[in-house]
Design an enzyme around this catalytic site. Structure first.
Site, PDB file in Angstrom:
ATOM      1  CE  LYS A  86       9.513  -5.383 -11.154  1.00  0.00           C
ATOM      2  NZ  LYS A  86       8.347  -4.699 -10.535  1.00  0.00           N
ATOM      3  CB  SER A 161       5.483  -6.781 -11.435  1.00  0.00           C
ATOM      4  OG  SER A 161       5.912  -5.485 -11.019  1.00  0.00           O
ATOM      5  CB  SER A 185       4.542  -4.142  -8.420  1.00  0.00           C
ATOM      6  OG  SER A 185       3.565  -4.499  -9.369  1.00  0.00           O
TER       7      SER A 185
END
Length: 482
Positions: A86, A161, A185
């Protein structure tokens, strides 16, 4: 590209199948990397899930994996298995941009501990997954990399996210993705895209960034709520990802020198909680809970419906503790963030004020953390060693794209619907989001919450749901005009 046995495309193999095939030389790590790079080329232009993809580096890692196989000896568990990381987690040679244009050149000199764990496990790191700026929305898009779309329906959020991670896993770009979770997330994007997502117990996977990175005094809520976790297409994929990322690290303020057990399959008690706050589940959400409860009963587990109001209290506490600390960071968010994160957070603060007032006091904050300890104690006593909780992932189906920009009233609804996402981080327990199939063309699923360091139990029960659910890959027909 296919293997030599079943004709299944290599990109549609599980991580365990890929690792075993590479070891047995059924196919090479280079063939695996080439198959996944081709799948990325095929699907990523429509989804924008992965950014900063470097094929030459991926192929070089794969070549090193093949050389290790040829040399013989002990081989790491994820040798040659493609994994994404990420954009808010340090990976050497790549920007830790957080989706912020001003930080596009913030290239990490070393790996975060969880990324180092994946590298040590032999994973082929394929690319960086997209997220919202500062990773504080349940939607994925930013001014640096653009918007990520849901592979099932572009008008619905892929989650956030870790939306890029979930969308890439669902589309077959990698079998495993690293993500992180402070308010859903990992779990919510997995739900939105039809993947599996595990948030581990606090302290199990280190959140420490490498030395040499710009020093950041992490707020207490980040230290006690934010964790790295694994997303995958299957429960076994997530199990492998978790075990690779677990690196006992006492430099982490909450780090513990422990590893999760591999699992001891047994019957458990399943407590079904449909609502802990007054956010009535959507009919499709209720149906997913019904399916999962029935399947677990069929698998021999003891299932009962219960009321567990402490989860609702924990969700409300989350909006006090996290948002009060985010307020202290608003000057930097205002300076570097994009309009979407500013609008979303402003509306979220307004929604939180419905519970805590416009200006929560220091006494509210202190008492909130004191209450947190009591709730942790009560939930662990309830769970014991042989009970898990089955909840919705969210009280609604995957939200319409950018619903958090639609005004204060809609954001208040979103926060209410997300109580299962909020309750878990504030208490630090492990939880897994498991798909149950499709309803009305959108993924559906449930959340399982376990006792602290009971990841093995969650994975075991999640496997029983997975075995009975009908799973398909998204076709992305909307991107092809069909």
């Amino acid at each position: 590209m296919t293997d030599t046995t079943g004709g299944t495309p290599l990109w549609d193999h599980s991580a365990a199948e890929l690792a075993a095939g590479i070891r047995a030389r059924t196919f090479s790590a280079i063939e695996v990397a080439q198959a996944f790079l081709a799948r990325i080329d095929e699907t990523n232009p429509a989804l924008n899930a992965l950014v900063d993809i470097r094929p030459e580096e991926a192929l070089a890692q794969a070549a090193a994996a093949d050389a290790a196989v040829a040399a013989g000896g002990d081989l790491p568990p994820l040798l040659g298995v493609p994994v994404s990381t990420k954009i808010n987690t340090s990976q050497r040679g790549y920007a830790s941009s957080h989706g912020v244009p001003a930080w596009a050149g913030a290239v990490a000199q070393d790996d975060a501990v969880c990324i180092a764990g994946l590298r040590d496990a032999g994973a082929t790191l394929m690319g960086r997954s997209n997220s919202p700026a500062f990773a504080v929305r349940w939607f994925t898009g930013n001014d640096l990399h653009g918007k990520t779309l849901n592979p099932w329906n572009p008008d619905r959020t892929p989650g956030g996210s870790s939306g890029g991670a979930a969308a890439s896993v669902a589309a077959g770009m990698t079998p495993i993705a690293q993500g992180n979770d402070i308010g859903g997330s990992v779990r919510f994007p997995a739900y939105c895209c039809g993947a599996v997502g595990l948030r581990p117990t606090m302290g199990l996977v280190s959140g420490v960034e490498p030395r040499g990175a710009e020093e950041f005094d992490s707020p207490l809520s980040f230290q006690t709520m934010a964790v790295h976790g694994a997303l995958g297409w299957t429960v076994d994929d997530v199990r492998l990802g978790l075990h690779a990322m677990v690196s006992p690290d006492l430099t982490d303020p909450v780090g513990l020198p422990v590893r999760p057990p591999l699992g001891d399959p047994r019957r458990v008690k399943v407590a079904v909680v449909r609502d802990a706050t007054g956010a009535k589940p959507h009919p499709s959400v209720d149906a997913a809970i019904d399916d999962a409860a029935r399947w677990l009963s069929d698998a021999g587990h003891e299932v009962e419906e219960v009321e567990l109001p402490l989860l609702g209290e924990a969700a409300r506490l989350w909006s006090l503790l996290l948002y009060q600390e985010l307020r202290t960071m608003m000057s930097e968010i205002e300076r570097f963030g994009d309009d979407t994160v500013r609008i979303s957070l402003a509306a979220s603060f307004t929604a939180a004020a419905e519970t805590w007032g416009e200006q929560p006091t220091l006494t509210d904050y202190i008492r909130g953390y004191a209450r947190r300890g009591t709730l942790i104690n009560r939930l662990q006593q309830f769970l014991g060693q042989d009970r898990i909780v089955l909840t919705p992932v969210c009280a609604e189906p995957p939200f319409e794209q950018d619903a958090d920009l639609a005004g204060d009233a809609r954001v208040s609804e979103l926060l209410a619907a997300q109580w299962p996402m909020q309750a878990v981080p504030v208490l630090g327990f492990p939880a897994i989001s498991v798909p149950t199939g499709l309803r009305d063309g959108l993924p559906s699923g449930v959340q399982l919450i376990g006792g602290r360091f009971q990841e093995d139990l969650l994975l075991h029960v999640a496997t029983a749901i997975e075995a009975r659910a009908t799973r398909t890959r998204p076709t992305l027909s909307w991107a092809q005009g069909g």
